[in-house]
Scaffold this active site. Structure first.
Site, PDB file in Angstrom:
ATOM      1  N   ARG A   1       0.833  -1.215   0.000  1.00 26.39           N
ATOM      2  CA  ARG A   1       0.000   0.000   0.000  1.00 26.39           C
ATOM      3  C   ARG A   1       0.867   1.265   0.000  1.00 26.39           C
ATOM      4  O   ARG A   1       0.566   2.253   0.675  1.00 26.39           O
ATOM      5  CB  ARG A   1      -0.945   0.030   1.208  1.00 26.39           C
ATOM      6  CG  ARG A   1      -1.976  -1.061   1.216  1.00 26.39           C
ATOM      7  CD  ARG A   1      -2.952  -0.937   0.055  1.00 26.39           C
ATOM      8  NE  ARG A   1      -4.101  -1.807   0.215  1.00 26.39           N
ATOM      9  CZ  ARG A   1      -4.117  -3.092  -0.142  1.00 26.39           C
ATOM     10  NH1 ARG A   1      -3.058  -3.641  -0.706  1.00 26.39           N
ATOM     11  NH2 ARG A   1      -5.202  -3.816   0.042  1.00 26.39           N
TER      12      ARG A   1
ATOM     13  N   SER B   1     -10.770  -0.627   3.398  1.00 26.58           N
ATOM     14  CA  SER B   1     -10.004  -0.837   4.633  1.00 26.58           C
ATOM     15  C   SER B   1      -9.543   0.508   5.176  1.00 26.58           C
ATOM     16  O   SER B   1      -8.915   1.279   4.455  1.00 26.58           O
ATOM     17  CB  SER B   1      -8.749  -1.666   4.362  1.00 26.58           C
ATOM     18  OG  SER B   1      -9.090  -2.909   3.840  1.00 26.58           O
TER      19      SER B   1
ATOM     20  N   GLU C   1      -5.005   3.633   6.259  1.00 30.21           N
ATOM     21  CA  GLU C   1      -4.686   3.360   4.859  1.00 30.21           C
ATOM     22  C   GLU C   1      -5.080   4.521   3.955  1.00 30.21           C
ATOM     23  O   GLU C   1      -4.307   4.922   3.094  1.00 30.21           O
ATOM     24  CB  GLU C   1      -5.397   2.080   4.420  1.00 30.21           C
ATOM     25  CG  GLU C   1      -4.680   1.427   3.269  1.00 30.21           C
ATOM     26  CD  GLU C   1      -5.626   0.809   2.282  1.00 30.21           C
ATOM     27  OE1 GLU C   1      -5.453   1.089   1.082  1.00 30.21           O
ATOM     28  OE2 GLU C   1      -6.514   0.066   2.686  1.00 30.21           O
TER      29      GLU C   1
END
Ligand code: EPU
Length: 353
Positions: free
Chosen positions: A176, A249, A345
């Site tokens: 990520r 998320s 995130e």
């Protein structure tokens, strides 16, 4: 107010005092002093070289599916709408380079590649967002991370004021993470080129995927079948932003030293632990949050999804700062109980984590 095209010049439009509520999938209220919508990539050099934008702080905005407006953004928002997609090179009879412009929807890009008989992106079906945002956070799902499919990324480099092409290695991808995320003031991703195959090797090892595929009658196990299976799993587990505001998320899965994971496992035998690079271990943020009792919790209109503990949801009237406050309480409780720090995130605008 939208300024007429003549005032903006060909290929882009300027929107003053733009309402951002419909442009972030959390559906929280926010406004931008200026939003620029770019319809053709050719407009970018002149646009970003213009007096108004040359030195301005810029924030690229895709479909707003991975950000939280905790306050109004200071920057000029830039939304690329150019969305052409095509095969641009045949590397050999089986392998091709497929190019998609930044404004294309991510799922539309997956579907187009499959319709052209190309495999490689099927595990990433139904990930929200645009093609332009996909390399920034190196999207990943069901055992495939975007970087393994990237051939090159095309971006406007604000430092050198040139359109450049970055090889996969030059993109500095991580979990990520990417160079684009670490150097946000420098890059504007304009297109992504993918290395895809007419005879893909299917990736079926992620928990539940093989079973989901086997459950479909008459499945031939093509790349399109895998995409269908992934869509079914995602639709069951992840709340649809069109129905309830969310950004997927909210936390990354934490990566901790192997010894810490072993210690935690000794006291919590059911805890999922996955191997990560350099002898470290990746924990499941969803499991940690679930274990602290947050699933389905609600503070006013800011809540935690009842179907997936990793997803924060806006039940309607939550502000960005309400969701951020809830996220901080969740992270503090995981820290207290497990000694593990969670990191968000999505990009948080107008506040520091
Ligand atoms: N789990 C719980 N409670 C829950 C949900 C999950 O305990 O409410 C546990 C289960 O043990 C499960 C494990 O967590 O086995 C992992 O759950 P899941 O397979 O849903 O994956 P995840 O780690 O929670 C990641 C990505 C998702 C991606 C899925 C599938 C991150 C931060 N998230 O979630 O990506 O779709 O894997 O590959 O890496 C996103 O980034 O926005 C996103 C949705």
């Amino acid at each position: 107010m939208t300024v007429p095209p003549e005032a903006g010049g060909a290929g882009y439009r300027l929107v003053e005092d733009a309402d951002l509520r419909g442009r972030n999938t959390f559906g929280v209220p926010a406004r931008a002093r200026l939003l620029v919508e770019v319809d053709t990539l050719q407009a970018i050099p002149a646009l970003l070289g213009s007096d108004r934008l040359r030195e301005a702080s810029l924030m690229p905005l895709g479909s707003g599916s991975n950000l939280l407006f905790a306050a109004d953004p200071d920057a000029v928002l830039l939304s690329i709408r150019a969305d052409a997609m095509a095969i641009v090179a045949e590397r050999d009879p089986r392998h091709v380079v497929f190019r998609a412009e930044a404004g294309a929807g991510w799922h539309a890009c997956v579907l187009r590649s499959l319709a052209l008989g190309l495999g490689g992106l099927e595990n990433l079906a139904l990930v929200p967002g645009t093609v332009g945002a996909s390399p920034i956070q190196n999207i990943g799902a069901y055992g495939v991370e975007l970087d393994s499919r990237v051939h090159e990324v095309e971006a406007w480099d604000r430092d050198t004021r040139r359109m450049v092409r970055l090889s996969r290695e030059a993109c500095g991808f991580g979990y990520r993470d990417s160079r684009f995320k670490r150097e946000p003031d420098r890059w504007l991703v304009t297109a992504v080129e993918f290395a895809l195959s007419r005879e893909p090797v299917l990736v079926l090892d992620y928990a539940g995927l093989r079973d989901e595929l086997a459950a479909a009658p008459g499945s031939t196990r093509s790349a399109a079948d895998v995409a269908d299976a992934v869509c079914r799993i995602r639709r069951r587990k992840l709340p649809d932003p069109a129905v309830i505001g969310n950004a997927g998320s909210f936390f990354k899965n934490p990566v901790v030293p192997g010894a810490q994971a072993r210690q935690l496992l000794a006291t919590h035998p059911g805890m999922p632990v996955f191997g990560a690079a350099d002898g470290r271990s990746k924990l499941s943020a969803a499991w940690l949050i679930d274990a602290c009792g947050w699933k389905g919790h609600r503070d006013g209109d800011a809540g935690v999804s009842a179907t997936h503990a990793l997803v924060l949801v806006n039940h309607g009237g939550a502000q960005g700062r309400d969701l951020l406050a809830l996220a901080r309480r969740i992270a503090a409780s995981v820290q207290d109980r497990f000694g593990v720090a969670l990191q968000p995130e999505p990009r948080i605008v107008g506040a520091c984590w």
